[in-house]
Design an enzyme around this catalytic site. Structure first.
Site, PDB file in Angstrom:
ATOM      1  CB  SER A  45      -0.893   0.004   1.243  1.00 24.34           C
ATOM      2  OG  SER A  45      -0.100   0.236   2.398  1.00 24.34           O
ATOM      3  CG  ASP A  66      -3.939  -2.828  -1.511  1.00 22.72           C
ATOM      4  OD1 ASP A  66      -4.859  -3.043  -2.316  1.00 22.72           O
ATOM      5  OD2 ASP A  66      -4.075  -2.914  -0.269  1.00 22.72           O
ATOM      6  CB  SER A  73      -9.817  -9.574   7.176  1.00 26.43           C
ATOM      7  OG  SER A  73      -8.479  -9.394   6.753  1.00 26.43           O
ATOM      8  CG  ASN A  78      -7.208  -7.413  -2.078  1.00 27.24           C
ATOM      9  OD1 ASN A  78      -6.893  -8.259  -2.916  1.00 27.24           O
ATOM     10  ND2 ASN A  78      -7.158  -6.124  -2.328  1.00 27.24           N
ATOM     11  NE  ARG A 132      -3.131  -3.611   8.783  1.00 23.66           N
ATOM     12  CZ  ARG A 132      -3.268  -2.333   8.482  1.00 23.66           C
ATOM     13  NH1 ARG A 132      -3.858  -1.514   9.322  1.00 23.66           N
ATOM     14  NH2 ARG A 132      -2.833  -1.870   7.330  1.00 23.66           N
ATOM     15  NE  ARG A 178      17.980 -10.923  18.754  1.00 20.77           N
ATOM     16  CZ  ARG A 178      19.263 -10.836  19.066  1.00 20.77           C
ATOM     17  NH1 ARG A 178      20.176 -10.932  18.127  1.00 20.77           N
ATOM     18  NH2 ARG A 178      19.653 -10.664  20.314  1.00 20.77           N
TER      19      ARG A 178
HETATM   20  P1  13P Z   1      -9.152  -6.332   5.013  1.00 15.98           P
HETATM   21  O1  13P Z   1      -9.129  -5.059   5.793  1.00 15.98           O
HETATM   22  O2  13P Z   1     -10.481  -7.022   5.123  1.00 15.98           O
HETATM   23  O3  13P Z   1      -8.032  -7.242   5.366  1.00 15.98           O
HETATM   24  O4  13P Z   1      -8.987  -5.957   3.455  1.00 15.98           O
HETATM   25  C1  13P Z   1      -7.712  -5.677   2.922  1.00 15.98           C
HETATM   26  C2  13P Z   1      -7.768  -5.084   1.573  1.00 15.98           C
HETATM   27  O5  13P Z   1      -8.784  -5.048   0.903  1.00 15.98           O
HETATM   28  C3  13P Z   1      -6.513  -4.534   1.034  1.00 15.98           C
HETATM   29  O6  13P Z   1      -6.678  -3.913  -0.190  1.00 15.98           O
HETATM   30  O1  G3H Z   2      -7.008  -1.533   2.004  1.00 21.62           O
HETATM   31  C1  G3H Z   2      -6.073  -1.157   2.697  1.00 21.62           C
HETATM   32  C2  G3H Z   2      -5.080  -2.143   3.183  1.00 21.62           C
HETATM   33  O2  G3H Z   2      -5.569  -2.858   4.279  1.00 21.62           O
HETATM   34  C3  G3H Z   2      -3.775  -1.456   3.455  1.00 21.62           C
HETATM   35  O3  G3H Z   2      -3.837  -0.719   4.632  1.00 21.62           O
HETATM   36  O4  G3H Z   2      -3.219   1.525   3.818  1.00 21.62           O
HETATM   37  O5  G3H Z   2      -3.087   0.956   6.249  1.00 21.62           O
HETATM   38  O6  G3H Z   2      -1.442  -0.012   4.630  1.00 21.62           O
HETATM   39  P1  G3H Z   2      -2.819   0.536   4.847  1.00 21.62           P
HETATM   40 ZN    ZN Z   3      -8.592  -2.946  -0.389  1.00 23.44          ZN
END
Ligand code: 13P
Ligand code: G3H
Ligand code: ZN
Length: 316
Positions: free
Chosen positions: A48, A81, A213, A253, A259, A280
């Site tokens: 991202s 992303d 997720s 995705n 997390r 570690r």
């Molecule tokens: P989640 O927040 O459901 O893991 O989706 C991640 C996502 O769509 C990243 O582009």
């Molecule tokens: O859709 C977003 C992804 O979960 C990435 O999240 O922009 O916080 O890295 P982020």
């Molecule tokens: Zn997304």
């Protein structure tokens, strides 16, 4: 081996979905590669804008290049992303990414088409493939904030027109999911009717499901028991992944679940080892738990066990 998402989608379409996992650091990278090798699965690494600036975009590329050497059997795509137009050009010109996502879904249809088409032209000139987005997911994305109430499912007729006008290689559709750990207010679920109508209009065309997720309730309970506060968190039923794959979803995705693994491991570890201040030992527990989590997801997506079949296809 880095391949394009297009090659992975050709192998997967209609049969299974490829897991697209976000990474930010070394431990996630190691766990991701290990989990995919352990489960013999091709995969997509997602980066991202936030991940690119967490340390430095060069650091994240370096991690992936190194992992490619440490795990020479791995087959994966490197994907931006939720890119804006400028970040897409940056990634296209870097020579490292095999795939970019242009997310102009917050714009009106015509403007989304205009921006997406410019990115597609620049990417295709360099052999890079493009995911675009139509419709609005609920939840909060990096540069797009949408209230759940305003979330707008993808219109199947617009989807066909959008793909024809832009020439994009895959399409992220809003079918009821949202980003983050708090999905589906009330009794909402996945809209398979909408997905099925999109597939009818775009037969054989790879679709993408963001916000996938599953926010496992045992994970949430362990985090809360170890001092966290994620009450009411819930996600997508991952037993529905295969049905989505049959309806043309080839990329799923997942970021939030990873997390949650990180949060559970670290919260529990430091409660159980209050004397410890070495990063570690807990990092090792995380890498191992993350690899297990990835292998389990790949099994649910159907991509587990597909690595050698994909290798044959890409080495032709
Ligand atoms: P989640 O927040 O459901 O893991 O989706 C991640 C996502 O769509 C990243 O582009
Ligand atoms: O859709 C977003 C992804 O979960 C990435 O999240 O922009 O916080 O890295 P982020
Ligand atoms: Zn997304």
């Amino acid at each position: 081996m880095i391949v394009t998402t297009k090659e992975l989608f050709k192998a997967a379409y209609g049969k299974y979905a490829i897991g697209a996992y976000n990474i930010n650091n070394l431990e996630q990278t190691m766990g991701l590669f290990r989990g995919c090798i352990d489960s013999s699965a091709p995969f997509i690494i997602q980066i991202s804008k936030g991940a690119r600036s967490y340390t430095d975009k060069i650091m994240i590329e370096g991690l992936i290049r190194s992992a490619d050497q440490v795990f020479p059997d791995a087959i994966f795509a490197v994907h931006l992303d939720h890119g804006d137009e400028q970040t897409c050009y940056d990634c296209i010109n870097s020579g490292f990414y095999s795939s970019v996502m242009i997310d102009a879904s917050a714009e009106p249809f015509e403007k989304n088409v205009e921006i997406t088409k410019r990115v597609v032209d620049a990417a295709h000139a360099k052999g890079i493939v493009v995911e675009a987005e139509l419709g609005k997911l609920g939840g909060v994305e990096e540069h797009v904030s949408v209230n759940e109430a305003d979330a707008k499912l993808t219109d199947p007729d617009q989807a066909k027109k959008f793909v024809e006008l832009t020439g994009c290689d895959s399409l992220a559709c809003a079918i009821g999911t949202s980003h983050g750990a708090f999905k589906f207010s009330g009794t909402q679920g996945l809209h398979f009717d909408v997905l099925s109508a999109i597939q009818k209009n775009l037969p054989g065309f790879p679709l993408v499901m963001h916000g996938s997720s599953s926010v496992p309730q045992d994970e949430v309970a362990r985090i809360n028991a170890a001092g966290g506060n994620l009450k009411g968190a819930k996600g997508v039923d991952d037993t529905q992944f295969r049905r989505a794959a049959e309806l043309g979803v080839t990329k799923i995705n997942i970021d939030t679940d990873g997390r949650l693994v990180w949060t559970r491991v670290h919260r529990e570890y430091f409660i159980e080892h209050p004397e410890n201040f070495d990063l570690r030992p807990v990092g090792k527990v995380f890498m191992s738990e993350y690899a297990k989590f990835i292998a389990d997801k790949n099994a649910k997506l159907g991509s587990a066990g597909q690595l050698e079949a994909v290798r044959k296809l890409v080495s032709k």
